[in-house]
Design a protein around this motif. Structure first.
Motif, short mmCIF file in Angstrom:
data_model
loop_
_atom_site.label_atom_id
_atom_site.label_comp_id
_atom_site.label_asym_id
_atom_site.label_seq_id
_atom_site.Cartn_x
_atom_site.Cartn_y
_atom_site.Cartn_z
N ASN A 106 -2.50 -1.97 11.92
CA ASN A 106 -3.83 -2.50 12.20
C ASN A 106 -4.80 -1.42 12.67
OD1 ASN A 106 -5.51 -4.91 12.26
ND2 ASN A 106 -5.63 -4.51 14.45
N MET A 107 -4.29 -0.33 13.23
CA MET A 107 -5.17 0.74 13.67
C MET A 107 -5.90 1.35 12.46
SD MET A 107 -4.42 0.23 16.83
CE MET A 107 -6.01 0.85 17.14
N THR A 108 -5.19 1.53 11.35
CA THR A 108 -5.82 2.04 10.14
C THR A 108 -6.80 1.02 9.57
OG1 THR A 108 -3.85 3.34 9.67
CG2 THR A 108 -5.39 3.03 7.85
N LEU A 109 -6.44 -0.24 9.66
CA LEU A 109 -7.34 -1.28 9.17
C LEU A 109 -8.61 -1.36 10.01
CD1 LEU A 109 -4.75 -4.02 8.20
CD2 LEU A 109 -5.89 -2.34 6.73
N LEU A 110 -8.52 -1.08 11.30
CA LEU A 110 -9.73 -1.02 12.13
C LEU A 110 -10.65 0.11 11.68
CD1 LEU A 110 -8.28 -1.66 15.71
CD2 LEU A 110 -9.76 -3.19 14.38
N VAL A 111 -10.06 1.25 11.32
CA VAL A 111 -10.86 2.37 10.80
C VAL A 111 -11.50 1.97 9.47
CG1 VAL A 111 -10.78 4.74 9.94
CG2 VAL A 111 -9.51 4.13 12.01
N ALA A 112 -10.72 1.35 8.60
CA ALA A 112 -11.26 0.91 7.30
C ALA A 112 -12.41 -0.07 7.52
CB ALA A 112 -10.16 0.28 6.46
N ASP A 113 -12.25 -0.99 8.43
CA ASP A 113 -13.31 -1.96 8.69
C ASP A 113 -14.56 -1.28 9.22
OD1 ASP A 113 -14.21 -4.67 8.71
OD2 ASP A 113 -13.92 -4.72 10.89
N ALA A 165 -15.78 6.38 13.19
CA ALA A 165 -15.68 6.34 11.73
C ALA A 165 -17.03 6.50 11.04
CB ALA A 165 -15.01 5.04 11.28
N ALA A 166 -18.09 5.96 11.63
CA ALA A 166 -19.41 6.05 11.01
C ALA A 166 -19.91 7.49 10.94
CB ALA A 166 -20.41 5.20 11.79
N ASN A 167 -19.34 8.39 11.74
CA ASN A 167 -19.75 9.80 11.75
C ASN A 167 -19.07 10.61 10.64
OD1 ASN A 167 -21.21 9.22 14.07
ND2 ASN A 167 -19.54 9.81 15.40
N LEU A 168 -18.07 10.07 10.01
CA LEU A 168 -17.33 10.81 8.98
C LEU A 168 -18.19 10.99 7.74
CD1 LEU A 168 -13.87 9.09 9.37
CD2 LEU A 168 -14.52 11.36 10.18
N LYS A 169 -18.04 12.15 7.12
CA LYS A 169 -18.78 12.44 5.89
C LYS A 169 -17.81 13.03 4.87
CE LYS A 169 -23.20 13.25 8.16
NZ LYS A 169 -23.01 12.15 9.00
N GLY A 170 -18.16 12.95 3.62
CA GLY A 170 -17.32 13.50 2.57
C GLY A 170 -16.27 12.50 2.12
N LYS A 171 -15.30 13.01 1.40
CA LYS A 171 -14.24 12.18 0.84
C LYS A 171 -13.17 11.93 1.89
CE LYS A 171 -16.13 12.15 -3.16
NZ LYS A 171 -16.67 10.95 -3.74
N LEU A 172 -12.64 10.72 1.91
CA LEU A 172 -11.64 10.36 2.90
C LEU A 172 -10.54 9.54 2.25
CD1 LEU A 172 -10.80 10.33 5.89
CD2 LEU A 172 -12.16 8.23 6.13
N LEU A 173 -9.31 9.96 2.46
CA LEU A 173 -8.13 9.24 1.99
C LEU A 173 -7.36 8.76 3.20
CD1 LEU A 173 -6.14 8.36 -0.25
CD2 LEU A 173 -5.10 10.63 -0.06
N LEU A 174 -7.26 7.44 3.35
CA LEU A 174 -6.45 6.85 4.42
C LEU A 174 -5.14 6.37 3.81
CD1 LEU A 174 -9.10 4.47 6.05
CD2 LEU A 174 -8.47 6.77 6.79
N HIS A 175 -4.07 6.48 4.57
CA HIS A 175 -2.80 5.88 4.13
C HIS A 175 -1.99 5.48 5.34
CE1 HIS A 175 -0.65 9.68 4.98
NE2 HIS A 175 -1.67 10.28 4.40
N TYR A 176 -1.17 4.47 5.14
CA TYR A 176 -0.32 4.00 6.23
C TYR A 176 0.89 3.28 5.67
CZ TYR A 176 -2.31 -0.68 5.63
OH TYR A 176 -2.71 -1.89 5.12
N GLY A 177 1.94 3.23 6.47
CA GLY A 177 3.13 2.46 6.13
C GLY A 177 3.02 1.07 6.72
N SER A 178 3.35 0.06 5.95
CA SER A 178 3.15 -1.32 6.41
C SER A 178 4.08 -1.69 7.57
CB SER A 178 3.33 -2.30 5.25
OG SER A 178 4.67 -2.29 4.79
N LEU A 179 5.14 -0.93 7.78
CA LEU A 179 6.06 -1.21 8.89
C LEU A 179 6.05 -0.08 9.92
CD1 LEU A 179 9.14 -2.58 6.90
CD2 LEU A 179 7.34 -3.88 8.05
N ASP A 180 4.93 0.61 10.05
CA ASP A 180 4.85 1.75 10.98
C ASP A 180 5.30 1.33 12.37
OD1 ASP A 180 4.08 3.96 12.59
OD2 ASP A 180 2.62 4.52 11.06
#
Length: 102
Positions: A42-49, A21-36
């Motif tokens: 939590n995988m998306t939340l790990l990326v967000a963290d 994640a630290a290597n990403l550059k530019g604009k980033l939109l993350l999205h996920y369904g709470s009941l995936d």
């Protein structure tokens, strides 16, 4: 199949988005369904963290009570289009445009 490496990593580490994640550059939109039911939210939340830890700016949408198959929802389509219009074209999308499915 999960395999442990002698250095403490495992065979899935190279595929773990939070590790790059630290290597990403530019604009980033993350999205996920709470009941995936395919990729745990939590995988998306790990990326967000990891992005927060790297001081990277990003945007995130949470789709409550959705599983993995919400990609055709009009709201997500509109918000994705808006994101592209703003960050790729540098234009302002129409406010609260509604996509109507037949």
């Amino acid at each position: 199949m999960l395999e442990r490496n002698p250095d403490g990593t495992d065979s899935f580490d190279s595929q773990a988005n939070q590790n790059i994640a630290a290597n990403l550059k530019g604009k980033l939109l993350l999205h996920y369904g709470s009941l995936d039911d395919n990729v745990h939210p939590n995988m998306t939340l790990l990326v967000a963290d990891a992005l927060i830890e790297a001081n990277r700016t990003f945007d995130m949408l949470v789709f409550p009570n959705r599983n993995h198959g919400y990609a055709r929802e009009p709201y997500l389509i509109r918000r994705t289009w808006d994101y592209f219009v703003q960050h790729l074209m540098g234009a302002e999308p129409p406010p609260d445009y509604r996509i109507v499915q037949p």
